[in-house]
Design a protein around this motif. Structure first.
Motif, PDB file in Angstrom:
ATOM      1  N   ARG A 108      49.503  40.410  35.808  1.00  9.31           N
ATOM      2  CA  ARG A 108      48.507  39.410  35.414  1.00  9.31           C
ATOM      3  C   ARG A 108      47.728  38.901  36.619  1.00  9.31           C
ATOM      4  NH1 ARG A 108      52.319  36.156  31.048  1.00  9.31           N
ATOM      5  NH2 ARG A 108      51.985  37.605  29.304  1.00  9.31           N
ATOM      6  N   LEU A 109      48.406  38.802  37.759  1.00  5.45           N
ATOM      7  CA  LEU A 109      47.718  38.357  38.969  1.00  5.45           C
ATOM      8  C   LEU A 109      46.601  39.323  39.351  1.00  5.45           C
ATOM      9  CD1 LEU A 109      50.592  37.088  41.288  1.00  5.45           C
ATOM     10  CD2 LEU A 109      48.810  35.733  40.192  1.00  5.45           C
ATOM     11  N   LEU A 110      46.867  40.622  39.236  1.00  3.30           N
ATOM     12  CA  LEU A 110      45.857  41.607  39.612  1.00  3.30           C
ATOM     13  C   LEU A 110      44.670  41.612  38.658  1.00  3.30           C
ATOM     14  CD1 LEU A 110      48.041  44.645  40.753  1.00  3.30           C
ATOM     15  CD2 LEU A 110      46.839  42.973  42.166  1.00  3.30           C
ATOM     16  N   LEU A 111      44.842  41.000  37.486  1.00  2.00           N
ATOM     17  CA  LEU A 111      43.752  40.908  36.512  1.00  2.00           C
ATOM     18  C   LEU A 111      43.132  39.515  36.479  1.00  2.00           C
ATOM     19  CD1 LEU A 111      45.539  42.776  33.576  1.00  2.00           C
ATOM     20  CD2 LEU A 111      43.669  43.682  34.974  1.00  2.00           C
ATOM     21  N   SER A 112      43.604  38.628  37.350  1.00  2.00           N
ATOM     22  CA  SER A 112      43.174  37.234  37.314  1.00  2.00           C
ATOM     23  C   SER A 112      41.844  37.019  38.029  1.00  2.00           C
ATOM     24  CB  SER A 112      44.238  36.343  37.962  1.00  2.00           C
ATOM     25  OG  SER A 112      44.319  36.620  39.358  1.00  2.00           O
ATOM     26  N   LEU A 113      41.227  35.869  37.780  1.00  2.00           N
ATOM     27  CA  LEU A 113      39.962  35.537  38.432  1.00  2.00           C
ATOM     28  C   LEU A 113      40.098  35.459  39.954  1.00  2.00           C
ATOM     29  CD1 LEU A 113      38.429  32.919  35.963  1.00  2.00           C
ATOM     30  CD2 LEU A 113      37.696  35.280  36.361  1.00  2.00           C
ATOM     31  N   PRO A 114      41.174  34.845  40.495  1.00  2.03           N
ATOM     32  CA  PRO A 114      41.316  34.849  41.956  1.00  2.03           C
ATOM     33  C   PRO A 114      41.348  36.262  42.526  1.00  2.03           C
ATOM     34  CG  PRO A 114      42.782  33.228  41.001  1.00  2.03           C
ATOM     35  CD  PRO A 114      42.214  34.020  39.852  1.00  2.03           C
ATOM     36  N   ALA A 115      42.027  37.170  41.823  1.00  9.87           N
ATOM     37  CA  ALA A 115      42.101  38.548  42.305  1.00  9.87           C
ATOM     38  C   ALA A 115      40.725  39.205  42.274  1.00  9.87           C
ATOM     39  CB  ALA A 115      43.084  39.347  41.458  1.00  9.87           C
ATOM     40  N   LEU A 116      39.955  38.927  41.232  1.00  7.53           N
ATOM     41  CA  LEU A 116      38.630  39.525  41.112  1.00  7.53           C
ATOM     42  C   LEU A 116      37.703  39.084  42.243  1.00  7.53           C
ATOM     43  CD1 LEU A 116      38.055  39.297  37.248  1.00  7.53           C
ATOM     44  CD2 LEU A 116      38.683  41.304  38.599  1.00  7.53           C
ATOM     45  N   ARG A 117      37.958  37.913  42.803  1.00  6.37           N
ATOM     46  CA  ARG A 117      37.145  37.434  43.928  1.00  6.37           C
ATOM     47  C   ARG A 117      37.255  38.362  45.130  1.00  6.37           C
ATOM     48  NH1 ARG A 117      38.614  31.520  45.605  1.00  6.37           N
ATOM     49  NH2 ARG A 117      37.238  32.180  47.298  1.00  6.37           N
ATOM     50  N   PHE A 118      38.409  39.044  45.235  1.00  3.30           N
ATOM     51  CA  PHE A 118      38.652  39.894  46.397  1.00  3.30           C
ATOM     52  C   PHE A 118      38.679  41.373  46.024  1.00  3.30           C
ATOM     53  CE2 PHE A 118      40.823  35.797  47.037  1.00  3.30           C
ATOM     54  CZ  PHE A 118      40.106  35.344  48.136  1.00  3.30           C
ATOM     55  N   ALA A 119      38.168  41.693  44.832  1.00  3.21           N
ATOM     56  CA  ALA A 119      38.251  43.067  44.335  1.00  3.21           C
ATOM     57  C   ALA A 119      37.495  44.061  45.210  1.00  3.21           C
ATOM     58  CB  ALA A 119      37.729  43.139  42.901  1.00  3.21           C
ATOM     59  N   GLU A 120      36.498  43.585  45.953  1.00  2.00           N
ATOM     60  CA  GLU A 120      35.718  44.486  46.793  1.00  2.00           C
ATOM     61  C   GLU A 120      36.182  44.472  48.249  1.00  2.00           C
ATOM     62  OE1 GLU A 120      31.604  43.606  46.305  1.00  2.00           O
ATOM     63  OE2 GLU A 120      31.574  44.110  44.178  1.00  2.00           O
ATOM     64  N   SER A 121      37.314  43.858  48.515  1.00  5.22           N
ATOM     65  CA  SER A 121      37.804  43.811  49.890  1.00  5.22           C
ATOM     66  C   SER A 121      38.242  45.201  50.339  1.00  5.22           C
ATOM     67  CB  SER A 121      38.982  42.838  50.006  1.00  5.22           C
ATOM     68  OG  SER A 121      40.125  43.370  49.369  1.00  5.22           O
ATOM     69  N   ALA A 122      38.266  45.406  51.646  1.00  7.68           N
ATOM     70  CA  ALA A 122      38.657  46.704  52.198  1.00  7.68           C
ATOM     71  C   ALA A 122      40.080  47.058  51.806  1.00  7.68           C
ATOM     72  CB  ALA A 122      38.509  46.679  53.716  1.00  7.68           C
ATOM     73  N   MET A 123      40.941  46.048  51.718  1.00  7.37           N
ATOM     74  CA  MET A 123      42.337  46.295  51.367  1.00  7.37           C
ATOM     75  C   MET A 123      42.454  46.855  49.952  1.00  7.37           C
ATOM     76  SD  MET A 123      44.874  44.698  49.340  1.00  7.37           S
ATOM     77  CE  MET A 123      44.461  42.955  49.317  1.00  7.37           C
ATOM     78  N   VAL A 124      41.767  46.232  48.994  1.00  8.14           N
ATOM     79  CA  VAL A 124      41.817  46.705  47.610  1.00  8.14           C
ATOM     80  C   VAL A 124      41.194  48.092  47.507  1.00  8.14           C
ATOM     81  CG1 VAL A 124      41.023  46.279  45.257  1.00  8.14           C
ATOM     82  CG2 VAL A 124      41.815  44.371  46.663  1.00  8.14           C
ATOM     83  N   GLU A 125      40.093  48.289  48.200  1.00  5.39           N
ATOM     84  CA  GLU A 125      39.424  49.593  48.175  1.00  5.39           C
ATOM     85  C   GLU A 125      40.337  50.688  48.710  1.00  5.39           C
ATOM     86  OE1 GLU A 125      35.380  51.797  49.890  1.00  5.39           O
ATOM     87  OE2 GLU A 125      35.727  49.661  50.250  1.00  5.39           O
ATOM     88  N   ARG A 126      41.123  50.366  49.719  1.00  2.00           N
ATOM     89  CA  ARG A 126      42.023  51.356  50.311  1.00  2.00           C
ATOM     90  C   ARG A 126      43.047  51.845  49.290  1.00  2.00           C
ATOM     91  NH1 ARG A 126      43.601  48.393  54.054  1.00  2.00           N
ATOM     92  NH2 ARG A 126      45.745  47.860  53.516  1.00  2.00           N
ATOM     93  N   TYR A 127      43.645  50.918  48.555  1.00  2.00           N
ATOM     94  CA  TYR A 127      44.646  51.309  47.559  1.00  2.00           C
ATOM     95  C   TYR A 127      43.997  52.028  46.376  1.00  2.00           C
ATOM     96  CZ  TYR A 127      48.148  48.604  50.063  1.00  2.00           C
ATOM     97  OH  TYR A 127      49.006  48.138  51.022  1.00  2.00           O
TER      98      TYR A 127
END
Length: 209
Positions: A108-127
């Motif tokens: 649920r955290l990965l689908l949450s609004l706080p998570a979406l704020r960082f969805a374009e971060s380099a870390m998320v893109e890497r995974y």
């Protein structure tokens, strides 16, 4: 974009991240660094050195969840029939669903609004890129083996694959699976949806004489 600093103590680092994840699972929009430190039994000044802001801690919480998810996908893929790209794609999709059921708060955290704020971060893109490239490799191999139409657009295939898994995990996260599954067991129903998709898009392996 802020990046979480490397921890001087991995035990303290992880304890704070776990406590922050619990905060966010409790509907907190962003974690409170001092409260997470207190819950983890870590001195406040140590927590502040590790996570100067709630943004740093949020990124760390996301990365912790993504590491667990990618590990689950990697293990499931390794356990699938060796050399069978369709079995490996099926295993990847099932692994994401199983992880979502077994790690409800993290999913649920990965689908949450706080998570979406960082969805374009380099870390998320890497995974995301790591999982995408693995799936692409399997899809191309399936196509080479004649188990996928030669004219299939691989990028379109991977997009629909990702959309299906994301949609199914979201249904479970918002507790709507039972509504759409006609009363069937949610886990079994979503698993069947994955199998139906894979069976529709890919051909069975040719029988060996």
């Amino acid at each position: 974009m802020a990046r979480a600093p490397r921890p001087p103590s991995s035990t303290q680092y992880e304890a704070i991240v776990v406590a922050a994840a619990a905060q966010m699972a409790g509907k907190a929009p962003l974690p409170d660094v001092e409260a997470a430190a207190a819950a983890a039994g870590v001195p406040g000044h140590v927590a502040k050195a590790l996570f100067p802001s709630a943004e740093h801690l949020t990124i760390a919480v996301m990365e912790h969840a993504l590491v667990l998810l990618v590990d689950a996908v990697t293990v499931a893929t390794a356990r699938a029939a060796a050399g069978d790209p369709v079995a490996q794609i099926r295993a990847m999709m099932h692994a994401v669903l199983d992880w979502a059921f077994d790690n409800v708060d993290a999913s649920r955290l990965l689908l949450s609004l706080p998570a979406l704020r960082f969805a374009e971060s380099a870390m998320v893109e890497r995974y995301n890129t790591a999982v995408y490239e693995l799936a692409r490799q399997f899809a191309l191999k399936a196509q080479d083996e004649g188990r996928l139409d030669a004219g299939t657009d691989i990028e379109e295939l991977l997009l629909t694959l990702r959309a299906l898994v994301l949609g199914l995990t979201t249904l479970e996260a918002i507790e709507q699976t039972s509504v759409w599954a006609g009363g069937d067991d949610p886990r079994k129903a979503l698993s069947a949806a994955v199998d139906g998709y894979v069976d529709l898009r890919f051909r069975p392996a040719a029988a060996r004489g």
